[in-house]
Design a protein around this motif. Structure first.
Motif, PDB file in Angstrom:
ATOM      1  N   ASP A   1       0.857  -1.180   0.000  1.00  0.00           N
ATOM      2  CA  ASP A   1       0.000   0.000   0.000  1.00  0.00           C
ATOM      3  C   ASP A   1       0.899   1.238   0.000  1.00  0.00           C
ATOM      4  O   ASP A   1       1.688   1.436   0.925  1.00  0.00           O
ATOM      5  CB  ASP A   1      -0.880  -0.020   1.249  1.00  0.00           C
ATOM      6  N   PRO A   2       0.810   2.106  -1.028  1.00  0.00           N
ATOM      7  CA  PRO A   2       1.681   3.285  -1.090  1.00  0.00           C
ATOM      8  C   PRO A   2       1.544   4.220   0.107  1.00  0.00           C
ATOM      9  O   PRO A   2       2.456   5.023   0.359  1.00  0.00           O
ATOM     10  CB  PRO A   2       1.236   3.978  -2.385  1.00  0.00           C
ATOM     11  N   GLU A   3       0.435   4.116   0.838  1.00  0.00           N
ATOM     12  CA  GLU A   3       0.255   4.975   2.008  1.00  0.00           C
ATOM     13  C   GLU A   3       0.890   4.389   3.272  1.00  0.00           C
ATOM     14  O   GLU A   3       1.009   5.085   4.278  1.00  0.00           O
ATOM     15  CB  GLU A   3      -1.233   5.236   2.250  1.00  0.00           C
ATOM     16  N   LEU A   4       1.291   3.129   3.218  1.00  0.00           N
ATOM     17  CA  LEU A   4       1.935   2.517   4.378  1.00  0.00           C
ATOM     18  C   LEU A   4       3.453   2.605   4.244  1.00  0.00           C
ATOM     19  O   LEU A   4       4.187   1.623   4.343  1.00  0.00           O
ATOM     20  CB  LEU A   4       1.494   1.055   4.518  1.00  0.00           C
TER      21      LEU A   4
ATOM     22  N   TYR B   1      -2.702 -12.898   1.106  1.00  0.00           N
ATOM     23  CA  TYR B   1      -2.005 -12.801  -0.177  1.00  0.00           C
ATOM     24  C   TYR B   1      -1.874 -11.345  -0.599  1.00  0.00           C
ATOM     25  O   TYR B   1      -2.855 -10.610  -0.653  1.00  0.00           O
ATOM     26  CB  TYR B   1      -2.779 -13.590  -1.239  1.00  0.00           C
ATOM     27  N   ARG B   2      -0.661 -10.912  -0.855  1.00  0.00           N
ATOM     28  CA  ARG B   2      -0.360  -9.547  -1.321  1.00  0.00           C
ATOM     29  C   ARG B   2      -1.113  -8.485  -0.500  1.00  0.00           C
ATOM     30  O   ARG B   2      -1.811  -7.627  -1.047  1.00  0.00           O
ATOM     31  CB  ARG B   2      -0.672  -9.403  -2.801  1.00  0.00           C
ATOM     32  N   THR B   3      -0.944  -8.535   0.781  1.00  0.00           N
ATOM     33  CA  THR B   3      -1.586  -7.555   1.657  1.00  0.00           C
ATOM     34  C   THR B   3      -1.190  -6.139   1.249  1.00  0.00           C
ATOM     35  O   THR B   3      -0.011  -5.821   1.102  1.00  0.00           O
ATOM     36  CB  THR B   3      -1.170  -7.793   3.118  1.00  0.00           C
ATOM     37  N   GLY B   4      -2.188  -5.291   1.072  1.00  0.00           N
ATOM     38  CA  GLY B   4      -1.945  -3.900   0.712  1.00  0.00           C
ATOM     39  C   GLY B   4      -1.933  -3.626  -0.776  1.00  0.00           C
ATOM     40  O   GLY B   4      -1.921  -2.470  -1.198  1.00  0.00           O
ATOM     41  N   TRP B   5      -1.941  -4.676  -1.599  1.00  0.00           N
ATOM     42  CA  TRP B   5      -1.983  -4.511  -3.048  1.00  0.00           C
ATOM     43  C   TRP B   5      -3.446  -4.511  -3.509  1.00  0.00           C
ATOM     44  O   TRP B   5      -4.326  -5.017  -2.804  1.00  0.00           O
ATOM     45  CB  TRP B   5      -1.245  -5.653  -3.739  1.00  0.00           C
ATOM     46  N   PRO B   6      -3.743  -4.001  -4.694  1.00  0.00           N
ATOM     47  CA  PRO B   6      -5.122  -4.038  -5.201  1.00  0.00           C
ATOM     48  C   PRO B   6      -5.692  -5.454  -5.273  1.00  0.00           C
ATOM     49  O   PRO B   6      -6.888  -5.662  -5.085  1.00  0.00           O
ATOM     50  CB  PRO B   6      -5.003  -3.413  -6.593  1.00  0.00           C
ATOM     51  N   GLU B   7      -4.837  -6.452  -5.533  1.00  0.00           N
ATOM     52  CA  GLU B   7      -5.298  -7.837  -5.658  1.00  0.00           C
ATOM     53  C   GLU B   7      -5.264  -8.604  -4.337  1.00  0.00           C
ATOM     54  O   GLU B   7      -5.333  -9.837  -4.325  1.00  0.00           O
ATOM     55  CB  GLU B   7      -4.470  -8.577  -6.709  1.00  0.00           C
ATOM     56  N   GLN B   8      -5.193  -7.896  -3.238  1.00  0.00           N
ATOM     57  CA  GLN B   8      -5.146  -8.523  -1.910  1.00  0.00           C
ATOM     58  C   GLN B   8      -6.269  -9.546  -1.733  1.00  0.00           C
ATOM     59  O   GLN B   8      -7.413  -9.334  -2.122  1.00  0.00           O
ATOM     60  CB  GLN B   8      -5.289  -7.446  -0.842  1.00  0.00           C
TER      61      GLN B   8
END
Length: 274
Positions: free
Chosen positions: A12-15, A190-197
């Motif tokens: 996540d770009p905000e994290l 899976y891919r926490t914080g990504w759009p495909e989370q």
């Protein structure tokens, strides 16, 4: 010139910390792990910055890029996913930099464990259930020390955060059931914080089938422990009414303590020179 090993968080770009963001904006050379770090995090790189995806580079090639930047007097933002101190493979890079006399600094980041717990809406340490979190990985190409086998760690029945093991989740389950029981809650993140989370909840009894149906075979964290779905747990001692401490004495003031702010006494900003 300095090399900054930067933790870019889970995706996540905000994290991302303010320091990490500032360095990404200001370093003329950026080396990032493209397979794990979203390129969106680098959207504010300075104009003309050399942005290099290191996913296809081996260690010698990465160090060569750093040496070239060093010779030009340019600082390097070496961007890793999560927190670089955990499975970031920075130790071998730092060893090379020390031998070359190149200065470096490590900038911590949000771990996938903390980000996944937040996404799940869970606390990983609940009073009366578990007060210990073990971050580990499953033995694969990199072997595990004998004392750190999963079965050995499982005997503690602590909350487990298992990295780099999703392709062997069936073996992980086999090793954990004797210690945690088949009904123990599990979450695969899976891919926490990504759009495909994707966040998959289950138990040791059914999580393998769920993961196979979802076709998850990489970039996933496995969380195990009763804290994920506790039948009950105790309130913390800290906030109990009868528990007095320095900030909550037995004899309380008539009104809640308020922090008075003096606009003329604003503290100086953080040091941003490093």
């Amino acid at each position: 010139m300095k090399v900054y090993f930067i933790g870019a968080g889970p995706g996540d770009p905000e994290l991302v910390t303010l320091k990490a963001q500032r360095l990404i904006r200001s370093c003329p050379v950026i080396l990032y792990a493209g397979s794990l770090v979203p390129v969106e995090l680098l959207s504010e790189a300075m104009p003309g910055a050399r942005v290099i995806d290191t996913a296809s580079l081996h260690l010698d090639e990465i160090i060569a890029q750093i040496v070239q930047a060093h010779e030009r007097g340019e600082s390097v933002a070496r961007v890793h996913s999560g927190d670089p101190s955990l499975y970031g493979a920075i130790g071998e890079q730092i060893r090379r930099l020390k031998a070359l006399g190149i200065d470096y600094e490590v900038v911590p980041g949000v771990t996938s464990t903390s980000a996944s717990a937040a996404a799940l809406g869970n606390e990983l340490t609940l009073s009366g259930v578990a007060q210990t979190v073990i971050l580990t990985r499953y033995a694969g190409k990199t072997p595990m020390p004998e004392a750190e086998s999963l079965a050995s760690l499982a005997r503690h029945r602590a909350t487990l955060a298992i990295h780099l093991g999703i392709t062997r989740i069936h073996k992980i389950v086999e090793e954990l059931i004797p210690h945690y029981g088949a009904d123990c809650p599990v979450a695969v993140c899976y891919r926490t914080g990504w759009p495909e989370q994707q966040l998959i909840r289950g138990t040791l009894n059914d999580i393998v089938e769920q993961v196979r149906r979802a076709k998850i075979n990489r970039t996933a964290l496995i969380l195990v422990g009763e804290v994920l779905d506790p039948a009950q747990f105790d309130d913390s001692w800290l906030y109990r009414e009868e528990q007095a401490h320095l900030y909550r004495p037995k004899v309380k003031p008539e009104s809640p303590r308020q922090v008075k702010r003096d606009a003329t006494a604003i503290p100086p900003p953080f040091n941003t020179e490093s």
